[in-house]
Scaffold this active site. Structure first.
Site, PDB file in Angstrom:
ATOM      1  N   ARG A  66       0.845  -1.187   0.000  1.00  0.00           N
ATOM      2  CA  ARG A  66       0.000   0.000   0.000  1.00  0.00           C
ATOM      3  C   ARG A  66       0.885   1.243   0.000  1.00  0.00           C
ATOM      4  NH1 ARG A  66      -4.414  -2.509  -1.666  1.00  0.00           N
ATOM      5  NH2 ARG A  66      -5.350  -3.922  -0.111  1.00  0.00           N
ATOM      6  N   ARG A  96      -6.679  26.351  -8.285  1.00  0.00           N
ATOM      7  CA  ARG A  96      -6.091  25.110  -7.767  1.00  0.00           C
ATOM      8  C   ARG A  96      -5.384  24.402  -8.922  1.00  0.00           C
ATOM      9  NH1 ARG A  96      -5.429  25.212  -2.371  1.00  0.00           N
ATOM     10  NH2 ARG A  96      -7.394  25.323  -1.192  1.00  0.00           N
ATOM     11  N   ALA A 108      -9.878  26.918   4.446  1.00  0.00           N
ATOM     12  CA  ALA A 108      -9.293  25.671   4.943  1.00  0.00           C
ATOM     13  C   ALA A 108      -7.778  25.756   4.856  1.00  0.00           C
ATOM     14  CB  ALA A 108      -9.803  24.474   4.138  1.00  0.00           C
ATOM     15  N   GLU A 124      -6.477  30.088   9.991  1.00  0.00           N
ATOM     16  CA  GLU A 124      -6.812  30.019   8.569  1.00  0.00           C
ATOM     17  C   GLU A 124      -7.942  30.977   8.208  1.00  0.00           C
ATOM     18  OE1 GLU A 124      -5.360  28.669   6.091  1.00  0.00           O
ATOM     19  OE2 GLU A 124      -3.888  27.409   7.098  1.00  0.00           O
ATOM     20  N   GLU A 128      -7.077  33.934   5.519  1.00  0.00           N
ATOM     21  CA  GLU A 128      -7.681  33.856   4.190  1.00  0.00           C
ATOM     22  C   GLU A 128      -8.812  34.846   3.984  1.00  0.00           C
ATOM     23  OE1 GLU A 128      -8.720  29.868   3.187  1.00  0.00           O
ATOM     24  OE2 GLU A 128      -6.655  29.134   3.301  1.00  0.00           O
ATOM     25  N   PRO A 146      -9.578   8.074   1.685  1.00  0.00           N
ATOM     26  CA  PRO A 146      -8.946   7.020   2.481  1.00  0.00           C
ATOM     27  C   PRO A 146      -8.371   5.847   1.697  1.00  0.00           C
ATOM     28  CG  PRO A 146     -11.328   6.901   2.670  1.00  0.00           C
ATOM     29  CD  PRO A 146     -11.022   8.172   1.936  1.00  0.00           C
ATOM     30  N   GLY A 147      -8.585   5.810   0.391  1.00  0.00           N
ATOM     31  CA  GLY A 147      -7.998   4.737  -0.401  1.00  0.00           C
ATOM     32  C   GLY A 147      -6.483   4.792  -0.410  1.00  0.00           C
ATOM     33  N   GLU A 151      -4.726  11.747   5.209  1.00  0.00           N
ATOM     34  CA  GLU A 151      -5.118  13.060   5.698  1.00  0.00           C
ATOM     35  C   GLU A 151      -6.536  13.054   6.262  1.00  0.00           C
ATOM     36  OE1 GLU A 151      -5.806  17.625   3.994  1.00  0.00           O
ATOM     37  OE2 GLU A 151      -5.523  15.947   2.616  1.00  0.00           O
ATOM     38  N   GLU A 172      -0.976  32.986  -2.182  1.00  0.00           N
ATOM     39  CA  GLU A 172      -2.435  32.871  -2.152  1.00  0.00           C
ATOM     40  C   GLU A 172      -3.102  34.112  -2.753  1.00  0.00           C
ATOM     41  OE1 GLU A 172      -3.480  30.091   1.708  1.00  0.00           O
ATOM     42  OE2 GLU A 172      -3.132  32.227   2.056  1.00  0.00           O
TER      43      GLU A 172
END
Length: 230
Positions: A66, A96, A108, A124, A128, A146-147, A151, A172
């Site tokens: 994995r 992004r 975030a 944050e 921001e 989650p694969g 995080e 930013e």
């Protein structure tokens, strides 16, 4: 003949039911086992995340390689302004690179090493958007993907907003907007919002409002004329 047929049917059903129960019991036992990490090595380390290649024996008995992306975790801020008849929330629009596009998102960011999640959320929001908030509450926590990504994201509800001067980082460029909940929900349902953390948070807020919950306590509140959208 009917008596024989009924007997045979009963036996078949009982056997099938017993097999199902046995499979269910095995599944429960398997879910209680823990994976065993046989080996792990870091194959990449960057300023934001690192990647390991793990040899693991999983609870179901499968041994597999994995590759996992590790991260210190992130916070998401659902900043809600409640002075009007309909709640408004703070949305940002920024470029992004991974998506090769501009996205609508909630404020975030990453939790710095040694930093508390709530402290990161406060930081944050201020950096921001310039907003600060009187009341904070973590409403849920989830895995981003989650694969292969370890995080986690902690979503905080921030209310009692006060506007101020944003303090963005050098890389930013963020445009912020106060958006009515009904508009934000429409953006989610139409596919205009394509960011998972924002989609989940907007749907949570819409559900709470429809259930007539006080956002400060998440408990149902008494009816107020015009204060909640039906």
């Amino acid at each position: 003949m009917n008596r024989v047929a009924n007997t045979v049917l009963y036996i078949v059903v009982m056997r099938k039911s017993a097999r199902s129960k046995l499979k269910s019991d095995k599944s429960v036992v398997s879910s209680r086992r823990k994976a065993r990490l046989i080996s792990s090595r870091i194959v990449y380390r960057g300023p934001v995340f690192w990647v390991t290649t793990d040899d693991v024996l999983e609870p179901g008995g499968v041994r597999a390689r994995r590759d996992v992306i590790h991260h210190t975790g992130s916070v998401v801020v659902l900043a809600v302004e409640e002075t009007r008849s309909e709640p408004r929330l703070v949305l940002e629009r920024q470029y992004r690179h991974a998506a090769n596009d501009y996205l609508w998102e909630l404020p975030a960011g990453r939790i710095d090493p040694g930093e508390k999640p709530l402290s990161a959320a406060r930081r944050e929001l201020l950096e921001e958007t310039g907003y600060t908030a009187e009341r904070w509450r973590r409403i849920f926590k989830f895995y981003a993907s989650p694969g292969f990504v370890a995080e986690t994201m902690s979503v905080y509800l921030a209310t009692g907003l006060r506007a101020g001067q944003a303090q963005p980082e050098d890389d930013e460029v963020i445009h912020k907007r106060l958006v009515p909940l009904s508009t934000a929900l429409g953006m989610v349902l139409s596919g205009t919002v394509r960011d998972a953390k924002t989609i989940a948070s907007v749907l949570w807020l819409d559900h709470r409002v429809r259930e007539r919950c006080d956002l400060r306590s998440a408990q149902p509140r008494a009816e107020r004329s015009g204060s909640l959208r039906k």
